[in-house]
Design a protein around this motif. Structure first.
Motif, PDB file in Angstrom:
ATOM      1  N   TYR A 433       1.175  -1.142  -0.365  1.00 17.69           N
ATOM      2  CA  TYR A 433       0.035   0.389  -0.297  1.00 17.69           C
ATOM      3  C   TYR A 433       1.094   1.383  -0.115  1.00 17.69           C
ATOM      4  O   TYR A 433       0.614   2.323   0.436  1.00 17.69           O
ATOM      5  CB  TYR A 433      -0.710   0.523   2.009  1.00 17.69           C
ATOM      6  CG  TYR A 433      -2.332  -1.086   1.140  1.00 17.69           C
ATOM      7  CD1 TYR A 433      -3.100  -1.178   0.305  1.00 17.69           C
ATOM      8  CD2 TYR A 433      -1.967  -2.185   1.791  1.00 17.69           C
ATOM      9  CE1 TYR A 433      -3.831  -1.986   0.172  1.00 17.69           C
ATOM     10  CE2 TYR A 433      -3.042  -2.829   1.893  1.00 17.69           C
ATOM     11  CZ  TYR A 433      -4.026  -2.849   0.645  1.00 17.69           C
ATOM     12  OH  TYR A 433      -4.664  -4.171   0.386  1.00 17.69           O
ATOM     13  N   ARG A 448       1.380  11.364  -0.955  1.00 18.94           N
ATOM     14  CA  ARG A 448       1.072  11.324  -2.215  1.00 18.94           C
ATOM     15  C   ARG A 448       0.779   9.394  -1.960  1.00 18.94           C
ATOM     16  O   ARG A 448       1.660   9.021  -1.344  1.00 18.94           O
ATOM     17  CB  ARG A 448       1.801  11.320  -3.236  1.00 18.94           C
ATOM     18  CG  ARG A 448       1.948  12.831  -4.381  1.00 18.94           C
ATOM     19  CD  ARG A 448       0.912  13.081  -4.697  1.00 18.94           C
ATOM     20  NE  ARG A 448       1.538  14.671  -5.179  1.00 18.94           N
ATOM     21  CZ  ARG A 448       0.598  14.860  -5.402  1.00 18.94           C
ATOM     22  NH1 ARG A 448      -0.627  14.891  -4.755  1.00 18.94           N
ATOM     23  NH2 ARG A 448       0.846  16.524  -5.826  1.00 18.94           N
ATOM     24  N   GLY A 449      -0.866   8.987  -2.044  1.00 20.55           N
ATOM     25  CA  GLY A 449      -0.543   7.684  -2.253  1.00 20.55           C
ATOM     26  C   GLY A 449      -2.501   6.959  -2.061  1.00 20.55           C
ATOM     27  O   GLY A 449      -2.663   8.955  -2.008  1.00 20.55           O
ATOM     28  N   TRP A 450      -3.184   6.006  -1.517  1.00 21.81           N
ATOM     29  CA  TRP A 450      -4.193   6.052  -1.661  1.00 21.81           C
ATOM     30  C   TRP A 450      -4.747   6.182   0.301  1.00 21.81           C
ATOM     31  O   TRP A 450      -4.186   5.004   0.329  1.00 21.81           O
ATOM     32  CB  TRP A 450      -4.533   4.173  -1.765  1.00 21.81           C
ATOM     33  CG  TRP A 450      -5.644   4.353  -3.012  1.00 21.81           C
ATOM     34  CD1 TRP A 450      -7.194   4.169  -2.117  1.00 21.81           C
ATOM     35  CD2 TRP A 450      -6.096   3.784  -4.180  1.00 21.81           C
ATOM     36  NE1 TRP A 450      -8.075   3.514  -2.423  1.00 21.81           N
ATOM     37  CE2 TRP A 450      -7.668   3.829  -4.269  1.00 21.81           C
ATOM     38  CE3 TRP A 450      -5.963   3.974  -5.096  1.00 21.81           C
ATOM     39  CZ2 TRP A 450      -8.174   3.829  -5.096  1.00 21.81           C
ATOM     40  CZ3 TRP A 450      -6.062   3.627  -6.957  1.00 21.81           C
ATOM     41  CH2 TRP A 450      -7.826   4.082  -6.257  1.00 21.81           C
ATOM     42  N   ALA A 451      -4.830   6.778   0.407  1.00 20.03           N
ATOM     43  CA  ALA A 451      -5.343   7.751   1.547  1.00 20.03           C
ATOM     44  C   ALA A 451      -6.444   6.899   1.792  1.00 20.03           C
ATOM     45  O   ALA A 451      -6.082   6.000   3.462  1.00 20.03           O
ATOM     46  CB  ALA A 451      -5.107   8.818   1.595  1.00 20.03           C
TER      47      ALA A 451
END
Lengths: 987, 163
Positions: A433, A448-451
């Motif tokens: 993740y 930045r990322g799939w929160a």
């Protein structure tokens, strides 16, 4: 057969299965030590032939899986090694019996067995037996490996004989039908003489022989047999066995193509060697020893020419795997076989780097139903899926399944949830993740990322660690969540997270130490630098009175030697340098220093920050922590952090320390690029004494007009012109150092007014004699304040005189008088309101007294401090000349000047003139002294000065009116003159 | 591939159907360092949204794989539409990648037969056009989550149409 072996790979088909088991009571660690030594013999090259035998060891094997041994011979247990402890000869028979019992479990399939006895010495141990080896102890068994090799060789002999037995084509004989356990009942009552049945028997036997060949190291023979088996079985639609034959074909081809193995890890084979051979295999030049020189009977169709043809190409392998799996899929009971085939195919595809196809196989594997699985099996299954996805580079998918496995560990159906395992698995999902538990990675730029997914995972980590009974970890994860995901949380979530954080910290306060998990993973500390957010850090100078100054003579060359240019438009320093930039001012050891932070609270509720202090390096620093409470979503809020440097040197403000929700954090400025600062390094000079100044006069309300200099304090006093006031200044040493030197200077500020005599005068001798001044002691200094100002000039007091100067008659001057006669308080008020009004004659006189002092270590370094005292004096004129007139004197060149002097004060005052005639004026009294005057004769000028008023009779104007007054007397002076008339003194 | 898929057995019992058509449009920015994050995500029904987050997130593996495979062959004349990424029990996941490596993912209920390949293709094209409009907005910062009302309404309209 219900439990799949997820670790299987294609090359396992060429191995023989040996079970190693303890018999009786064997200490676990001792057993595994021996087991490890046994498993080191994974590959044995057989004497007299160039073939290799590969052995797969298991310390646990289900007998029901053994029943599938006919279907795929590598599932058959052919060897048994038992490990036992036997203390005495008496126990021996019992041990022996147990060994035999164990042998019976796998009895039908065993080729050979061995018993390793440890601890037995004596007569029994002396006897030479092939199937039993005696060792005195677990530490003293040097030839275990040798024994195992011998054992493997004996297995090989049996295997080879079986192979030869089956391989020789006895077409006349009736071939038995091999079948898998669940088929047995299907064949009851079947016509055994039918063509179909016979073909079926033949095909299955061919396949079996192929398996044996593969195990015995005769790859090419195996390929040929498999090909034949496929043809035979296809013709009779025996799908299960057709699938097995195809899989065998694939396995053999894989072994041929990928001698390095597909398992991904060293599976007993020497990996370096295998890798070296891998290239050769691809070019087809490699000769497998076993295949080339087939010892014994070469199978019917096997030949050099056929080899390349028989072996499947990489593409074909996958095709055949697909076909095989589709056949397996027709049988519900062959689920395990299908699943294992999928896993094997995936491993092959991973080597071929055909990721998409591999994912399809895996996708299929997900849906294979194995009936009721135990929770443990489910976990194992998900874990292995995750591992395989990882193998093909699908990290997200891998993380997904790992997470599912983790959740399975704590499924509500499990009586004892494995939170520890769950936590461990969850941690392993983090890279998938794209989460890293080091907050430093997040400080760069925005998140930045799939929160959504990351937040969920962090919550799960928190929960799992809490249930694990490790609130420290929960606190760490929650802090991380707060720190990194703050912008992404809703207000409600923020509240919840902080509430639970407070709950956890009540049990285990969060700190800055690195948490190390049992498996070695380190959780770096999470400083909550966003609670509150600090926008700027500014170091504050000391208050004026405490600022240290460097002695002029000791000034160092301040020019920076960095650049030869005095000025350059190019700004050389970068942001990083700015931080380390030294600040102009200095701090003093032992004095409280301040740093101002601009902070704000991003939370939707009040934020309580405790123990907020500075983090410094360079000198010993005593930080005095502060507690603050920031309102919800506050704007920028100044916070002053204080501390006392305890040693001298350069101090570097590295960051600050906070304690929020029970989590203490050290926030370093280096890690906070958003913080503005104008430099963090300050020189701390050795300690200096501190003086406190108090005066006998009241403090001044209004500051000095030209406030060029900042004053530590100021006094104000109201004096009549000519009056003298004593000002007592008490200097107390409130510091901790001895006061060694004291210098006093004064400077008059507004120089517009002409000042006569000394304004401030003092005698320092007495004060200096008391030095050095110990801490707590005080010294007093008396300063005389004397004002003598010139009230003539631009004043309109005698304005009328100008017009009427030539007339010799008396002229009344009424207006200024009236003005002056007003009550004093009123004048004062007026003066403050409109000091420039025409009729206000109050003049101000200002001076600054500077006390330079030094002492202690700071003096040695050449530093001093100064206190400055502003002295503000409002000067009022004490006398007025209300009337001027002239009288002709006896000589024509002279005249008498008559002046009416009016005392505007409430005091008696003495007027003295040059001729030492003193005149005492009572309050509000008007007298007329006379002054002789000459008409335009310079030589007489001086002699004409009367009663102290120097006058000039020039172009009918008085240009000056200097006055000399004396201090008003409260009581009438003895030489009270009551003369009204004025007798001019002849010059 | 179909051969394999046909063998999905045992799962029939577990299959359950959704009465509501489910579909997500997710737009993902792709940076040179693979760090994908959602620019826009929308689903009906709204509940259980996290599930779709997971679905779309895992589908990125396939998207990346497909891009890297295609990228080698012909870099310039690439088909933007990636086709069916992978079928799950309940959903079909389709992918689309713009030339600037922005990814679109559509998840539809697998029981929905009205949506064929062509329909999905046109949906992606519409989505791409709308996304282009968003990017043309001078006030939009590439890389920020999309808050454009126009884009939102187009996505909503597509979802209504599809169901």
């Amino acid at each position: 057969m219900s439990i799949p072996d997820y670790m299987q790979c294609a090359e396992d088909h060429q191995t023989v299965l040996v079970v190693v088991q303890p018999v009786g009571i064997v200490p676990e660690d001792e057993f595994f030590r021996i087991y490890k030594r046994i498993t080191s013999v994974a590959q044995v090259s057989i004497r007299d032939s160039q073939r290799n035998l590969y052995i797969r060891y298991r310390h646990h094997y289900l007998p029901e899986n053994n029943e599938w041994g006919d279907f795929q011979t590598h599932r058959k247990v052919v060897g048994l090694i038992s490990v036992t402890t036997c203390g005495s000869a008496k126990e021996w028979p019992q041990t022996s019996d147990r060994f035999h019992c164990q042998k019976d479990v796998f009895g039908a399939t065993l080729y050979d067995s061995r018993l390793l006895v440890f601890g037995l010495q004596g007569e029994i141990a002396e006897q030479q037996r092939t199937d039993v080896a005696f060792y005195p102890s677990y530490d003293d068994c040097p030839d275990v490996e040798k024994r195992v090799e011998d054992f493997v060789e004996s297995i090989f002999i049996v295997l080879e004989s079986k192979r030869l037995d089956r391989a020789t084509d006895k077409s006349g004989d009736k071939i038995p039908l091999l079948c898998v356990p669940f088929e047995k009942k299907d064949f009851v009552g079947l016509d055994t003489d039918s063509r179909h049945y016979k073909k079926c028997c033949q095909g299955r036997m061919r396949k079996h022989v192929g398996d044996l060949c593969l195990q015995a190291g005769m790859l090419q023979d195996a390929l040929v047999h498999y090909h034949m088996a496929v043809e035979l079985l296809r013709s009779v639609n025996d799908f299960l066995w057709l699938g097995a034959a195809l899989e065998g074909l694939c396995s053999a081809s894989v072994i041929f193509h990928y001698p390095g193995g597909t398992a991904g890890k060293a599976s007993g084979r020497e990996p370096s060697l295998a890798r070296g051979q891998g290239q050769a295999a691809d070019t087809g030049k490699r000769h497998r020893p076993g295949a080339l020189t087939a010892n014994g009977i070469s199978a019917d169709t096997s030949s050099e020419i056929g080899r390349a043809k028989n072996c499947l190409g990489p593409e074909d392998i996958i095709e055949k795997y697909k076909e095989s799996i589709s056949y397996y899929g027709k049988y519900k009971n062959a689920g395990v076989i299908e699943l294992e085939a999928c896993v094997k195919a995936v491993r092959v595809l991973a080597i071929q780097k055909r990721v998409m196809e591999a994912s399809e196989f895996l996708q299929n594997a997900v849906y294979i139903n194995l009936g009721q699985l135990s929770e443990e099996e489910k976990i194992q299954r998900y874990s292995i899926l995750s591992e395989l996805y990882h193998l093909i580079g699908f990290h997200r998918k891998s993380a997904f399944f790992k997470r599912v496995a983790a959740m399975q560990c704590v499924a509500p159906t499990i009586p004892e949830p494995g939170w520890r395992a769950c936590y461990k698995l969850l941690l392993e999902t983090l890279p998938g993740y794209s989460l890293c538990l080091d907050p430093k990675d997040f400080s760069k730029g925005s998140h930045r990322g799939w929160a959504a997914v990351q937040v969920r995972l962090l919550h799960e980590l928190v929960y799992a660690s809490r249930r694990m009974g490790n609130p420290g970890l929960s606190v760490r994860h929650l802090s991380f969540l707060l720190q990194t995901m703050l912008d992404l949380l809703s207000d409600q979530e923020k509240k919840e997270v902080t509430q639970s954080l407070e709950n956890y910290t009540s049990k285990c306060p969060g700190g800055m130490e690195v948490l190390t998990l049992p498996d070695g993973l380190k959780l770096p500390p999470v400083p909550l630098s966003k609670l509150p957010i600090v926008r700027s850090v500014k170091l504050l100078d000391l208050p004026v009175s405490l600022r240290p100054h460097k002695q002029k003579g000791l000034l160092e060359n301040n020019l920076s030697s960095k650049s030869p240019f005095i000025y350059s438009p190019i700004i050389m320093h970068t942001r990083g340098e700015e931080r380390t930039k030294k600040i102009e001012f200095r701090w003093v050891q032992g004095d409280v220093c301040e740093v101002q932070l601009m902070v704000y609270n991003p939370m939707p509720f009040e934020l309580r920050v405790e123990h907020m202090g500075l983090l410094t390096s360079g000198v010993e620093f005593e930080a005095l922590p502060a507690a603050l409470s920031l309102p919800a979503e506050s704007g920028l809020y100044p916070v002053t952090l204080v501390g006392v440097p305890r040693t001298a040197g350069n101090i570097n403000i590295n960051g600050y320390h906070t304690s929020v929700f029970g989590v203490t954090s050290d926030c370093l400025l280096d890690g906070l690029p958003s913080v503005r600062t104008s430099g963090c390094v300050v020189e701390v000079i050795p300690s200096l004494p501190r003086l406190q100044l108090s005066t006998s006069l009241p403090r001044s309300a209004h500051p000095l007009r030209p406030s060029k200099e900042e004053l530590s304090s100021s006094v104000s006093v109201q004096l009549f012109n000519g009056e003298t006031q004593q000002l007592t200044i008490t200097l107390e040493n409130i510091g901790s150092e001895d006061l060694e030197t004291l210098e006093v200077t004064s400077k008059t500020c507004n120089t517009k007014e002409k000042l006569f005599g000394e304004f401030l005068s003092w005698d320092l001798e007495e004060a200096v004699s008391q030095l050095p001044l110990k801490p707590g002691q005080s010294v007093t200094l008396t300063v005389n304040v004397k004002v003598r100002l010139d009230f003539s000039g631009g004043e309109n007091l005698l304005q009328d005189l100008n017009d009427d100067g030539i007339s010799v008659t008396g002229l009344p001057i009424s207006s200024p008088l009236r003005q002056v006669l007003k009550p004093r308080a009123e004048t004062k008020a007026l003066g403050s309101e409109s000091s420039k009004t025409d009729y206000n004659h109050v003049k101000t006189l200002e001076a600054v007294m500077t006390f330079k002092y030094s002492g202690g270590a700071g003096k040695v370094e050449g530093y001093y401090r100064h206190l400055s005292l502003g002295v503000h004096v409002d000067v009022e004129p004490s006398v007025f000349f209300t009337r001027v007139s002239t009288l002709p004197a006896t000589r024509t060149r002279q005249c008498h000047l008559l002046l009416d002097v009016f005392n505007s004060t409430e005091h008696e005052l003495m007027v003295s003139a040059n001729n030492n005639q003193d005149l005492v004026l009572h309050p509000s009294e008007c007298q007329r002294p006379a002054a002789g005057s000459s008409r335009g004769e310079p030589s007489l000028y001086r002699s004409m000065s009367l009663v102290g008023w120097r006058s000039r009779w020039l172009s009918s104007t008085f240009t000056r009116y200097p006055s000399r007054t004396r201090k008003p007397c409260a009581t009438p002076t003895p030489n009270y003159w009551r003369r009204r008339g004025f007798t001019p003194r002849p010059p | 591939m179909h051969q394999v898929r046909l063998q999905i057995k045992g799962s029939d019992e577990a299959r359950y159907s959704y009465s509501i058509d489910v579909q997500i449009s997710a737009v993902l920015q792709y940076w040179s360092k693979p760090k994908n994050y959602p620019l826009f995500i929308r689903s009906v029904p709204v509940q259980n949204e996290l599930k779709f987050h997971y679905t779309v997130h895992t589908s990125l593996d396939v998207v990346e794989e497909k891009i890297s495979a295609v990228g080698k062959a012909m870099a310039d004349q690439r088909e933007l539409y990636l086709g069916l990424l992978y079928p799950t029990e309940d959903y079909k996941v389709y992918g689309y990648v713009t030339n600037s490596k922005v990814k679109f993912v559509i998840v539809v209920d697998s029981s929905n037969t009205s949506l064929r390949d062509n329909e999905i293709r046109s949906m992606f094209r519409k989505l791409h056009n709308s996304f282009t409009d968003v990017m043309c907005n001078p006030f939009y910062n590439p890389g920020d989550t999309i808050q454009s009302k126009a884009f939102d309404s187009i996505v909503s309209a597509m979802m209504v149409q599809a169901s």
